[in-house]
Design a protein around this motif. Structure first.
Motif, PDB file in Angstrom:
ATOM      1  N   ILE A  52       1.009  -1.600  -0.062  1.00  0.00           N
ATOM      2  CA  ILE A  52       0.059   0.499   0.079  1.00  0.00           C
ATOM      3  C   ILE A  52       0.766   0.950   0.135  1.00  0.00           C
ATOM      4  N   PRO A  53       0.926   1.850  -1.548  1.00  0.00           N
ATOM      5  CA  PRO A  53       1.089   3.493  -0.761  1.00  0.00           C
ATOM      6  C   PRO A  53       1.405   3.695   0.527  1.00  0.00           C
ATOM      7  N   GLU A  54       2.912   4.706   1.368  1.00  0.00           N
ATOM      8  CA  GLU A  54       2.779   4.988   2.260  1.00  0.00           C
ATOM      9  C   GLU A  54       1.628   5.762   3.302  1.00  0.00           C
ATOM     10  N   ARG A  55       1.778   6.787   2.413  1.00  0.00           N
ATOM     11  CA  ARG A  55      -0.164   7.583   2.460  1.00  0.00           C
ATOM     12  C   ARG A  55      -0.879   7.255   2.641  1.00  0.00           C
ATOM     13  N   HIS A  60      -5.242   2.644   6.198  1.00  0.00           N
ATOM     14  CA  HIS A  60      -5.502   0.640   6.188  1.00  0.00           C
ATOM     15  C   HIS A  60      -5.327   0.539   7.671  1.00  0.00           C
ATOM     16  N   VAL A  61      -4.212   0.860   8.118  1.00  0.00           N
ATOM     17  CA  VAL A  61      -4.482  -0.036   9.673  1.00  0.00           C
ATOM     18  C   VAL A  61      -5.613  -0.254  10.035  1.00  0.00           C
ATOM     19  N   HIS A  62      -6.346   1.520  10.665  1.00  0.00           N
ATOM     20  CA  HIS A  62      -7.624   1.326  11.510  1.00  0.00           C
ATOM     21  C   HIS A  62      -8.210   0.298  10.914  1.00  0.00           C
ATOM     22  N   MET A  63      -8.375   0.900   9.822  1.00  0.00           N
ATOM     23  CA  MET A  63      -9.518  -0.401   8.666  1.00  0.00           C
ATOM     24  C   MET A  63      -9.695  -1.425   8.952  1.00  0.00           C
ATOM     25  N   ARG A  64      -7.951  -2.311   8.922  1.00  0.00           N
ATOM     26  CA  ARG A  64      -8.191  -3.784   9.128  1.00  0.00           C
ATOM     27  C   ARG A  64      -8.377  -4.008  10.580  1.00  0.00           C
ATOM     28  N   ASP A  65      -8.141  -3.563  11.416  1.00  0.00           N
ATOM     29  CA  ASP A  65      -8.085  -3.822  12.723  1.00  0.00           C
ATOM     30  C   ASP A  65      -9.965  -3.643  13.385  1.00  0.00           C
ATOM     31  N   SER A  66     -10.229  -2.554  12.210  1.00  0.00           N
ATOM     32  CA  SER A  66     -11.786  -2.889  12.835  1.00  0.00           C
ATOM     33  C   SER A  66     -12.507  -3.536  12.529  1.00  0.00           C
ATOM     34  N   TYR A  67     -11.806  -4.290  10.994  1.00  0.00           N
ATOM     35  CA  TYR A  67     -12.669  -5.265  10.016  1.00  0.00           C
ATOM     36  C   TYR A  67     -11.894  -5.967  10.879  1.00  0.00           C
ATOM     37  N   MET A  76     -13.686  -2.987  -0.364  1.00  0.00           N
ATOM     38  CA  MET A  76     -13.164  -2.186   0.527  1.00  0.00           C
ATOM     39  C   MET A  76     -13.033  -0.448   0.020  1.00  0.00           C
ATOM     40  N   GLY A  77     -13.264   0.439   0.267  1.00  0.00           N
ATOM     41  CA  GLY A  77     -13.278   1.066  -0.111  1.00  0.00           C
ATOM     42  C   GLY A  77     -14.681   2.197   0.042  1.00  0.00           C
ATOM     43  N   ASP A  78     -15.120   1.206   0.165  1.00  0.00           N
ATOM     44  CA  ASP A  78     -17.188   2.020   0.024  1.00  0.00           C
ATOM     45  C   ASP A  78     -16.814   2.625  -1.319  1.00  0.00           C
ATOM     46  N   GLY A  79     -16.108   1.941  -2.685  1.00  0.00           N
ATOM     47  CA  GLY A  79     -16.791   2.246  -3.814  1.00  0.00           C
ATOM     48  C   GLY A  79     -15.602   3.069  -4.214  1.00  0.00           C
ATOM     49  N   HIS A  80     -14.660   4.142  -3.291  1.00  0.00           N
ATOM     50  CA  HIS A  80     -14.166   4.886  -4.216  1.00  0.00           C
ATOM     51  C   HIS A  80     -12.679   3.683  -4.593  1.00  0.00           C
ATOM     52  N   PRO A  81     -11.272   4.548  -5.298  1.00  0.00           N
ATOM     53  CA  PRO A  81     -10.765   3.459  -6.023  1.00  0.00           C
ATOM     54  C   PRO A  81     -10.087   3.663  -4.849  1.00  0.00           C
ATOM     55  N   LEU A  82      -9.224   2.545  -5.059  1.00  0.00           N
ATOM     56  CA  LEU A  82      -7.885   2.318  -3.926  1.00  0.00           C
ATOM     57  C   LEU A  82      -5.976   1.790  -4.760  1.00  0.00           C
ATOM     58  N   TYR A  83      -5.617   2.583  -4.173  1.00  0.00           N
ATOM     59  CA  TYR A  83      -4.303   2.467  -4.268  1.00  0.00           C
ATOM     60  C   TYR A  83      -3.576   1.080  -4.201  1.00  0.00           C
ATOM     61  N   GLY A  84      -2.344   0.024  -5.023  1.00  0.00           N
ATOM     62  CA  GLY A  84      -1.799  -0.750  -4.439  1.00  0.00           C
ATOM     63  C   GLY A  84       0.059  -0.100  -5.206  1.00  0.00           C
ATOM     64  N   GLY A  89       8.246   0.633  -7.279  1.00  0.00           N
ATOM     65  CA  GLY A  89       7.548   1.972  -6.529  1.00  0.00           C
ATOM     66  C   GLY A  89       6.379   2.618  -7.357  1.00  0.00           C
ATOM     67  N   SER A  90       6.386   1.903  -8.451  1.00  0.00           N
ATOM     68  CA  SER A  90       5.034   2.420  -9.240  1.00  0.00           C
ATOM     69  C   SER A  90       3.306   2.260  -8.803  1.00  0.00           C
ATOM     70  N   GLU A  91       2.925   3.112  -8.864  1.00  0.00           N
ATOM     71  CA  GLU A  91       1.188   2.695  -7.623  1.00  0.00           C
ATOM     72  C   GLU A  91       0.197   2.631  -8.874  1.00  0.00           C
ATOM     73  N   ILE A  92      -1.064   1.149  -8.916  1.00  0.00           N
ATOM     74  CA  ILE A  92      -1.991   0.703  -9.626  1.00  0.00           C
ATOM     75  C   ILE A  92      -3.441   0.852  -8.672  1.00  0.00           C
ATOM     76  N   THR A  93      -3.544   1.460  -9.662  1.00  0.00           N
ATOM     77  CA  THR A  93      -5.778   1.488  -9.111  1.00  0.00           C
ATOM     78  C   THR A  93      -6.221   0.494  -9.126  1.00  0.00           C
ATOM     79  N   VAL A  94      -6.786  -0.051  -7.791  1.00  0.00           N
ATOM     80  CA  VAL A  94      -7.177  -1.893  -7.538  1.00  0.00           C
ATOM     81  C   VAL A  94      -8.801  -1.552  -6.702  1.00  0.00           C
ATOM     82  N   GLU A  95      -9.317  -2.640  -7.006  1.00  0.00           N
ATOM     83  CA  GLU A  95     -10.382  -3.161  -6.049  1.00  0.00           C
ATOM     84  C   GLU A  95     -10.593  -3.655  -5.443  1.00  0.00           C
ATOM     85  N   ILE A  96     -10.072  -3.684  -4.147  1.00  0.00           N
ATOM     86  CA  ILE A  96     -10.476  -5.296  -3.176  1.00  0.00           C
ATOM     87  C   ILE A  96     -11.407  -5.952  -2.232  1.00  0.00           C
TER      88      ILE A  96
END
Ligand code: ADP
Length: 359
Positions: A52-55, A60-67, A76-84, A89-96
């Motif tokens: 997961i990108p640094e920012r 993410h850690v918070h969400m993972r713990d509550s999950y 994941m992400g409530d329909g918002h795009p997520l990044y891998g 070092g390159s980023e990709i847009t993902v759905e999880i």
């Protein structure tokens, strides 16, 4: 069987990652290696955050713990795009998609990851093109409005001078008079065209949706056309019409154009019979105006909706080729579509749809 399933998961077209309660990666499949550019030995035993990108790591850690506290299958992400984050070092847009699963090593979380970078790129290109198209359309509308508006003034001046000249020549039967009459006719036609263009550009400006009874609109139009209906012995059948949210003035104009065309383009010695109906088709109101007139050849089905397009000579059927362009624009303003079906020599049916808005 177990073996078969393991193979299916290993070669699944999605990246599949198995994570334990502490957020440590326990298993990845082949597609995850390809997608993120790691060998599995480099990922197993690492925290998921490495993908997961640094920012985004902290939330993410918070969400993972509550999950982990209340696990359920969900996206994941409530329909918002997520990044891998890939190894390079390159980023990709993902759905999880997340799925809690019970394994021999305790309860785990299975994440199924799809790379949607390309899809997002295409969506953003389409969105950009739609905005550009909208701007271009508005510019074009503005242009035709200004052009037709500004053309009226010089045209008025020409008309005035023609009348002065005619007056001077007082009905003289000379070649000059013949030329002046020809200019007079042409400018009269030009006035109608410029006026038509202006009305077309103006259509729908300052419009307001009104809850409109289409029975009344059609009855009003028929009343307006009464003398034409009587002189041509036209018979008009109107089925039950709905009450819809519409731009009333424009809708009146639309029925007026279609009914008067249905009468105008009648066959010689055949009294016009017109059927007007409306039905609900795929959650839209579909109206139809059918006539028994001269009909239209299939190759003109699209063309007739363009401004100034006519199929007949003025001497046969007078007109300016603006009516159907107006109708199409009116229907598009309502969010509907317009089309024609016809058989040359036996009649045409104009269909248009209007969404069933509940305001
Ligand atoms: P106009 O009636 O002024 O010519 P329209 O834009 O209303 O312009 O129609 C464009 C052309 O489509 C007409 O010139 C005619 O050739 C054809 N058309 C329209 N309505 C009908 C109809 N009901 N039956 C046959 N032809 C039609």
């Amino acid at each position: 069987m177990r073996n078969t399933f393991e193979i299916v998961v290993e070669y699944a077209p999605n990246a599949i990652v198995l994570i334990d309660k502490t957020g440590t990666i326990a298993y990845i499949n082949k597609h995850t290696e390809d997608l993120f550019g790691y060998h599995r030995d480099e990922l197993i035993g690492q925290k998921l955050e490495v993908l997961i990108p640094e920012r985004f790591r902290h939330p993410h850690v918070h969400m993972r713990d509550s999950y982990i506290v209340s696990p359920s299958a969900r996206r994941m992400g409530d329909g918002h795009p997520l990044y891998g984050l890939r190894k390079d070092g390159s980023e990709i847009t993902v759905e999880i998609g997340l799925n809690p699963i019970a394994t021999a090593e305790g309860s785990m979380m299975q994440a199924s990851i799809i790379d949607i970078t390309e899809r997002k790129k295409q969506e953003s290109i389409i969105r950009k093109q739609m905005i550009e198209l909208e701007i271009k359309n508005r510019e074009l509308e503005q242009f035709s409005y200004i052009a037709s508006h500004d053309l009226q003034e010089p045209l008025r001046t020409v008309t005035n001078y023609i009348h002065i000249l005619k007056h001077e020549l007082k009905g003289e039967a000379s070649e000059t008079m013949r030329c002046i009459n020809a200019i007079d006719q042409s400018t009269a036609r030009m006035r109608v065209l410029v006026r038509g263009l202006l009305d077309f550009a103006r259509l729908g400006r300052d419009r307001e949706l009104v809850h409109t009874d289409c029975n009344r609109i059609v009855a009003d139009v028929i009343a307006d056309l009464e003398s034409l209906i009587r002189s041509t012995h036209a018979v008009i059948h109107v089925g039950p019409m709905p009450k819809i949210w519409a731009y009333e003035v424009e809708l009146h104009q639309l029925f007026q154009n279609l009914i008067s065309n249905a009468i105008k383009f009648r066959r010689e010695h055949v009294a016009p019979v017109i059927n007007i109906e409306c039905h609900m088709v795929n959650d839209m109101w579909e109206f139809s105006v059918a006539d028994n007139g001269i009909g239209i050849k299939p190759r003109y089905f699209e063309k007739i909706f363009n401004i100034f397009q006519r199929l007949n000579r003025d001497e046969e059927y007078e007109g300016h080729g603006i009516g159907l362009a107006n109708c199409k624009k009116i229907i598009e303003l309502h969010g509907g579509k317009m089309r024609v079906e016809s058989e040359p020599g036996s009649g045409s049916t104009f269909y248009f749809t209007i969404p069933d808005l509940k305001l």
